[in-house]
Design a protein around this motif. Structure first.
Motif, PDB file in Angstrom:
ATOM      1  N   ALA A  75      32.525 104.167  97.090  1.00  0.00           N
ATOM      2  CA  ALA A  75      31.811 105.020  96.127  1.00  0.00           C
ATOM      3  C   ALA A  75      30.864 104.186  95.265  1.00  0.00           C
ATOM      4  CB  ALA A  75      32.811 105.784  95.262  1.00  0.00           C
ATOM      5  N   ALA A  76      31.310 102.988  94.864  1.00  0.00           N
ATOM      6  CA  ALA A  76      30.465 102.107  94.043  1.00  0.00           C
ATOM      7  C   ALA A  76      29.246 101.649  94.843  1.00  0.00           C
ATOM      8  CB  ALA A  76      31.270 100.907  93.545  1.00  0.00           C
ATOM      9  N   THR A  78      27.848 103.281  97.225  1.00  0.00           N
ATOM     10  CA  THR A  78      26.981 104.466  97.315  1.00  0.00           C
ATOM     11  C   THR A  78      26.177 104.628  96.033  1.00  0.00           C
ATOM     12  OG1 THR A  78      28.523 105.547  98.824  1.00  0.00           O
ATOM     13  CG2 THR A  78      26.974 106.973  97.665  1.00  0.00           C
ATOM     14  N   ARG A  79      26.832 104.401  94.872  1.00  0.00           N
ATOM     15  CA  ARG A  79      26.111 104.497  93.593  1.00  0.00           C
ATOM     16  C   ARG A  79      25.027 103.428  93.498  1.00  0.00           C
ATOM     17  NH1 ARG A  79      31.338 105.282  91.988  1.00  0.00           N
ATOM     18  NH2 ARG A  79      31.524 103.278  90.943  1.00  0.00           N
ATOM     19  N   ILE A  80      25.297 102.237  94.038  1.00  0.00           N
ATOM     20  CA  ILE A  80      24.275 101.180  94.050  1.00  0.00           C
ATOM     21  C   ILE A  80      23.084 101.657  94.873  1.00  0.00           C
ATOM     22  CG2 ILE A  80      23.711  98.883  94.970  1.00  0.00           C
ATOM     23  CD1 ILE A  80      26.525  97.979  94.042  1.00  0.00           C
ATOM     24  N   ALA A  81      23.355 102.200  96.053  1.00  0.00           N
ATOM     25  CA  ALA A  81      22.280 102.668  96.943  1.00  0.00           C
ATOM     26  C   ALA A  81      21.471 103.796  96.296  1.00  0.00           C
ATOM     27  CB  ALA A  81      22.868 103.136  98.274  1.00  0.00           C
ATOM     28  N   SER A  82      22.129 104.646  95.514  1.00  0.00           N
ATOM     29  CA  SER A  82      21.428 105.784  94.910  1.00  0.00           C
ATOM     30  C   SER A  82      20.798 105.451  93.566  1.00  0.00           C
ATOM     31  CB  SER A  82      22.393 106.964  94.740  1.00  0.00           C
ATOM     32  OG  SER A  82      23.323 106.692  93.708  1.00  0.00           O
ATOM     33  N   GLY A  83      21.091 104.245  93.056  1.00  0.00           N
ATOM     34  CA  GLY A  83      20.496 103.832  91.782  1.00  0.00           C
ATOM     35  C   GLY A  83      21.278 104.273  90.555  1.00  0.00           C
ATOM     36  N   SER A  84      22.481 104.820  90.733  1.00  0.00           N
ATOM     37  CA  SER A  84      23.256 105.281  89.574  1.00  0.00           C
ATOM     38  C   SER A  84      24.396 104.338  89.219  1.00  0.00           C
ATOM     39  CB  SER A  84      23.813 106.684  89.843  1.00  0.00           C
ATOM     40  OG  SER A  84      24.725 106.658  90.936  1.00  0.00           O
ATOM     41  N   TYR A  85      24.472 103.186  89.886  1.00  0.00           N
ATOM     42  CA  TYR A  85      25.555 102.233  89.615  1.00  0.00           C
ATOM     43  C   TYR A  85      25.490 101.757  88.174  1.00  0.00           C
ATOM     44  CZ  TYR A  85      28.649  98.218  89.943  1.00  0.00           C
ATOM     45  OH  TYR A  85      29.665  97.319  89.729  1.00  0.00           O
ATOM     46  N   GLY A  86      26.667 101.646  87.556  1.00  0.00           N
ATOM     47  CA  GLY A  86      26.735 101.157  86.178  1.00  0.00           C
ATOM     48  C   GLY A  86      26.684 102.271  85.155  1.00  0.00           C
ATOM     49  N   GLN A  87      26.551 103.518  85.616  1.00  0.00           N
ATOM     50  CA  GLN A  87      26.574 104.668  84.715  1.00  0.00           C
ATOM     51  C   GLN A  87      27.887 105.408  84.923  1.00  0.00           C
ATOM     52  OE1 GLN A  87      23.136 106.815  85.997  1.00  0.00           O
ATOM     53  NE2 GLN A  87      21.708 105.530  84.860  1.00  0.00           N
ATOM     54  N   CYS A  88      28.507 105.826  83.843  1.00  0.00           N
ATOM     55  CA  CYS A  88      29.764 106.561  83.914  1.00  0.00           C
ATOM     56  C   CYS A  88      29.544 107.871  84.665  1.00  0.00           C
ATOM     57  CB  CYS A  88      30.288 106.836  82.509  1.00  0.00           C
ATOM     58  SG  CYS A  88      31.814 107.809  82.487  1.00  0.00           S
ATOM     59  N   SER A 107      34.024 103.482  88.008  1.00  0.00           N
ATOM     60  CA  SER A 107      33.078 104.592  88.005  1.00  0.00           C
ATOM     61  C   SER A 107      32.960 105.239  86.637  1.00  0.00           C
ATOM     62  CB  SER A 107      33.506 105.659  89.026  1.00  0.00           C
ATOM     63  OG  SER A 107      34.776 106.194  88.665  1.00  0.00           O
ATOM     64  N   ARG A 108      33.855 104.844  85.726  1.00  0.00           N
ATOM     65  CA  ARG A 108      33.856 105.444  84.393  1.00  0.00           C
ATOM     66  C   ARG A 108      33.792 104.371  83.312  1.00  0.00           C
ATOM     67  NH1 ARG A 108      38.754 108.446  86.508  1.00  0.00           N
ATOM     68  NH2 ARG A 108      38.030 110.543  87.018  1.00  0.00           N
TER      69      ARG A 108
END
Length: 123
Positions: A75-76, A78-88, A107-108
């Motif tokens: 999941a992390a 995936t968040r890196i790939a989508s640009g949302s990594y590091g956001q709760c 993730s939180r």
């Protein structure tokens, strides 16, 4: 979070993923091997069944923990790939970098994580 930071965490996550997958592979070979050795050693069907059951319970418990950790890593990534990594994922605020250093799969933010854990234990 800039691209350098994101790359750093991606590399850490990928390393954790490789380590976990290797551990799971070792356990799959090792747990059954130990159970079979125990069955041969005891030579009593009731003892070997009990030993085998204990080994299997241990394997399932380890698998469940490792599977959930692998899911968090995926999941992390995936968040890196989508640009949302590091956001709760709950409130949208930035997760503290020192928290990500300790748990790059987080993730939180700490506030939302504490709240989620409180609900799990008291729900």
């Amino acid at each position: 979070m800039d691209a350098t930071q994101t790359a750093h965490f991606r590399d850490r996550l990928l390393a954790q993923q490789r380590t976990l997958l290797a551990q799971i592979a070792d356990q799959r070979g090792g747990v059954m091997g130990r159970a079979e050795a125990a069955a041969a050693h005891f030579g009593h069907p009731e003892d070997s069944r009990a030993q085998l059951a204990t080994e299997r319970e241990l394997e399932f418990a380890l698998d469940e923990h490792e599977t959930s950790h692998l899911s968090a890593i995926d999941a992390a990534l995936t968040r890196i790939a989508s640009g949302s990594y590091g956001q709760c994922t709950d409130c949208g605020t930035d997760i503290a970098t020192n928290r990500l250093e300790v748990a790059p799969e987080a993730s939180r933010c700490l506030t939302c994580q504490d709240s989620a854990e409180h609900h799990e234990h008291h729900g």
